[in-house]
Design a protein around this motif. Sequence first.
Motif, PDB file in Angstrom:
ATOM      1  N   SER A 253      -5.611   0.840  -6.003  1.00  0.00           N
ATOM      2  CA  SER A 253      -5.781  -0.479  -5.411  1.00  0.00           C
ATOM      3  C   SER A 253      -6.773  -1.300  -6.226  1.00  0.00           C
ATOM      4  O   SER A 253      -7.757  -0.761  -6.751  1.00  0.00           O
TER       5      SER A 253
ATOM      6  N   THR B  83      -9.773   4.731  -4.022  1.00  0.00           N
ATOM      7  CA  THR B  83      -9.318   5.844  -3.191  1.00  0.00           C
ATOM      8  C   THR B  83      -7.955   5.574  -2.564  1.00  0.00           C
ATOM      9  O   THR B  83      -7.376   6.463  -1.944  1.00  0.00           O
ATOM     10  N   SER B  84      -7.429   4.366  -2.706  1.00  0.00           N
ATOM     11  CA  SER B  84      -6.099   4.045  -2.195  1.00  0.00           C
ATOM     12  C   SER B  84      -5.236   3.544  -3.343  1.00  0.00           C
ATOM     13  O   SER B  84      -5.734   3.165  -4.400  1.00  0.00           O
TER      14      SER B  84
ATOM     15  N   ARG C 197       1.612   5.479   0.448  1.00  0.00           N
ATOM     16  CA  ARG C 197       1.253   6.788   0.987  1.00  0.00           C
ATOM     17  C   ARG C 197       2.315   7.787   0.546  1.00  0.00           C
ATOM     18  O   ARG C 197       3.456   7.418   0.263  1.00  0.00           O
TER      19      ARG C 197
ATOM     20  N   SER D 237       0.848  -1.189   0.000  1.00  0.00           N
ATOM     21  CA  SER D 237       0.000   0.000   0.000  1.00  0.00           C
ATOM     22  C   SER D 237       0.880   1.236   0.000  1.00  0.00           C
ATOM     23  O   SER D 237       1.966   1.241   0.596  1.00  0.00           O
TER      24      SER D 237
END
Length: 228
Positions: free
Chosen positions: A212, A217-218, A172, A170
């Motif tokens: 994703s 949204t990710s 960020r 993931s």
Amino acid sequence: MTSDSDDPALASRRLAHESLRQDDPTGWFERLYSAAADGSAVVPWDRGTAHPLLLDWIDTAQPSGDGRRALVVGAGTGWDAELIADRGYDTTAFDISPTAVDTAQQAHPGSKATYQVADLLNPPTDWHHAFDLVIEIYTVQALPISLQPAATAQVSDFVRPGGTLVVIASARDDDHSPDAAIDGPPWPLTRSAIDAFATSDLKLIQVDRSPSPTSRTSHHWRAEYLRD
């Protein structure tokens, strides 16, 4: 009221926080897999299939495992390891959770992969530069940020000269939130954390950031490295 079994992320965070309060940052993996085995929790990352970004990498790179060794880090219930083993690699897949290893062995009877219990932060010494292909998906990000540099270094150390490392995590932004503001797990990786898998002789050759597969949204990283 939403129960832990209804919200896998809630269950994993609760168990992780309990372990962190007990100064046992990796103990929550066994607690989670054990709870999943008795039906009181769900493992958030257990997809019932290999990760879509790994499947895409396999389709694109078309790696051949004939005569080569592979290591799957934090193998969980084994879907990614099965994909790699089916490509012909002599595949070792490990997890710190004995219940995860038992579950993987039961889920894949007659598997070509070898499943074993091992600790990423204290791995077998004979794994040093031992594998032609290393797959790391979601394991480093499941550790508190303070432990991620040590875990990253161990992952990189597994790759032998001429070998490949694939990391899926993931994402960020580096400047989005301070580390202390991230309420994990997971603790998603910044671009600088992805760059940290590279060493003087393990080169980052490609990195992609994409939405994703399950949430627009990710975002996720997929990075590929090659050891000289």
